[in-house]
Scaffold this motif. Sequence first.
Motif, PDB file in Angstrom:
ATOM      1  N   THR A  30      13.264   6.355  -2.978  1.00  0.00           N
ATOM      2  CA  THR A  30      12.773   5.111  -3.583  1.00  0.00           C
ATOM      3  C   THR A  30      11.263   5.195  -3.819  1.00  0.00           C
ATOM      4  N   LYS A  31      10.562   5.798  -2.842  1.00  0.00           N
ATOM      5  CA  LYS A  31       9.104   5.955  -3.008  1.00  0.00           C
ATOM      6  C   LYS A  31       8.775   6.885  -4.168  1.00  0.00           C
ATOM      7  N   VAL A  64      10.612   7.615  -6.806  1.00  0.00           N
ATOM      8  CA  VAL A  64      10.960   7.000  -8.096  1.00  0.00           C
ATOM      9  C   VAL A  64       9.934   5.917  -8.463  1.00  0.00           C
ATOM     10  N   THR A  65       9.466   5.189  -7.456  1.00  0.00           N
ATOM     11  CA  THR A  65       8.450   4.158  -7.712  1.00  0.00           C
ATOM     12  C   THR A  65       7.136   4.793  -8.156  1.00  0.00           C
ATOM     13  N   GLU A 103       5.014   4.202 -11.642  1.00  0.00           N
ATOM     14  CA  GLU A 103       3.588   3.865 -11.736  1.00  0.00           C
ATOM     15  C   GLU A 103       2.836   4.872 -12.615  1.00  0.00           C
ATOM     16  N   ARG A 136      -8.207   0.824  -3.504  1.00  0.00           N
ATOM     17  CA  ARG A 136      -7.160  -0.179  -3.493  1.00  0.00           C
ATOM     18  C   ARG A 136      -7.582  -1.367  -4.353  1.00  0.00           C
ATOM     19  N   LEU A 144      -1.493  -0.515  -9.067  1.00  0.00           N
ATOM     20  CA  LEU A 144      -2.322  -0.438  -7.871  1.00  0.00           C
ATOM     21  C   LEU A 144      -3.114   0.839  -7.845  1.00  0.00           C
ATOM     22  N   GLY A 148      -2.138   3.902  -4.598  1.00  0.00           N
ATOM     23  CA  GLY A 148      -0.803   3.443  -4.236  1.00  0.00           C
ATOM     24  C   GLY A 148       0.233   4.536  -4.459  1.00  0.00           C
ATOM     25  N   ARG A 179       0.120   7.409  -1.892  1.00  0.00           N
ATOM     26  CA  ARG A 179       0.711   7.126  -0.583  1.00  0.00           C
ATOM     27  C   ARG A 179       2.234   7.250  -0.565  1.00  0.00           C
ATOM     28  N   LEU A 180       2.844   7.269  -1.743  1.00  0.00           N
ATOM     29  CA  LEU A 180       4.308   7.252  -1.808  1.00  0.00           C
ATOM     30  C   LEU A 180       4.949   8.636  -1.815  1.00  0.00           C
ATOM     31  N   ASP A 204      17.025  -1.391  -7.514  1.00  0.00           N
ATOM     32  CA  ASP A 204      16.747  -0.285  -6.599  1.00  0.00           C
ATOM     33  C   ASP A 204      15.291   0.144  -6.558  1.00  0.00           C
ATOM     34  N   ILE A 205      14.479  -0.281  -7.515  1.00  0.00           N
ATOM     35  CA  ILE A 205      13.035  -0.109  -7.312  1.00  0.00           C
ATOM     36  C   ILE A 205      12.275  -1.315  -7.873  1.00  0.00           C
ATOM     37  N   ASP A 211       8.398  -1.728  -8.981  1.00  0.00           N
ATOM     38  CA  ASP A 211       7.074  -1.103  -9.081  1.00  0.00           C
ATOM     39  C   ASP A 211       6.020  -2.202  -9.233  1.00  0.00           C
ATOM     40  N   SER A 212       4.759  -1.807  -9.415  1.00  0.00           N
ATOM     41  CA  SER A 212       3.707  -2.830  -9.416  1.00  0.00           C
ATOM     42  C   SER A 212       3.850  -3.771 -10.608  1.00  0.00           C
ATOM     43  N   THR A 269       8.596   0.550   0.353  1.00  0.00           N
ATOM     44  CA  THR A 269       7.818   1.137  -0.745  1.00  0.00           C
ATOM     45  C   THR A 269       6.729   0.187  -1.226  1.00  0.00           C
ATOM     46  N   GLU A 287       3.786   0.200   1.168  1.00  0.00           N
ATOM     47  CA  GLU A 287       2.969   1.421   1.071  1.00  0.00           C
ATOM     48  C   GLU A 287       2.199   1.479  -0.236  1.00  0.00           C
ATOM     49  N   LEU A 288       2.791   0.889  -1.253  1.00  0.00           N
ATOM     50  CA  LEU A 288       2.115   0.825  -2.549  1.00  0.00           C
ATOM     51  C   LEU A 288       0.931  -0.140  -2.483  1.00  0.00           C
TER      52      LEU A 288
END
Lengths: 143, 121
Positions: A46-47, A49-50, A54, A103, A113, A117, A120-121, B59-60, B62-63, B95, B98-99
């Motif tokens: 998940t991290k 993919v996020t 971004e 940040r 972010l 951000g 960190r993922l 499932d996700i 994001d910002s 997530t 952490e973001l």
Amino acid sequence: MVSDSVRPLAREAQVMPIVSDHDVVLVRRAARELAEEIGIGLVARTKLVTACSELARNVLEHAGGGRASLAVVSPDGARRHGVEVVFADDGPGIGDVERAFERGYSTKRGLGLGLGGSRRLVDDFALSTEPGEGTTILIRTWA
Amino acid sequence: MRDDEASSRTAILAIGNTLIATLQGSIDDRAALALKDDLSRRVVATAASGVLIELSAIDIVDSFIGRVIADIAAVSKLLGARVVVAGMRPAVAITLVELGLELPEVETAVNTEQGLALLGR
């Protein structure tokens, strides 16, 4: 300070254009599929993919487009596998890299972010940029 | 069908004076912005006092989507409705933290039932 060296481990990669917000969705999907393929767990996946979401959006918003190159890499024979994604654009580059990692630095300007951000993922993060020369960012998450 | 392969869809359902917006699939930017506009209009049209945003099928986040959710909460508040975000998956919550996107201004609930309870239903 400006450039960590971006040294992809992948010899071959799946190259995807990033020219619309739908391409951001496609890059996310491709990253998730590779992560599932090598058994990266749900939270790390998940991290990853996020972070892809971004960084792909950054490419779109700040460079007007670019590309993502995705691959499964295994540097030590078959012992360790990771997903590597390289985002590259020919945009204006990042003038003040240190600030771009702060940040909240860019939230008001629509950059999400910032890079901090996303960094960190994932497990590995490298960036190379010069004003006028575009930006390349490499990320990796290990299974 | 996998989440990402479903086209982004959102459904808005009215129960009494509460609106329930369910986000499904991999929401793209346009769908997120459309949801913000639709919800604002529906809040006014139905004089809703509460809005529940249901995220369990997402499932996700994001910002960009996170900011849209924060905007929906802020706009709804100005229009007189309370917003609760319900059903966020644990991996998504980890997530977001952490973001650096904790959404402090948004009320949350673990699931739809508790979200509706918070909204007085």
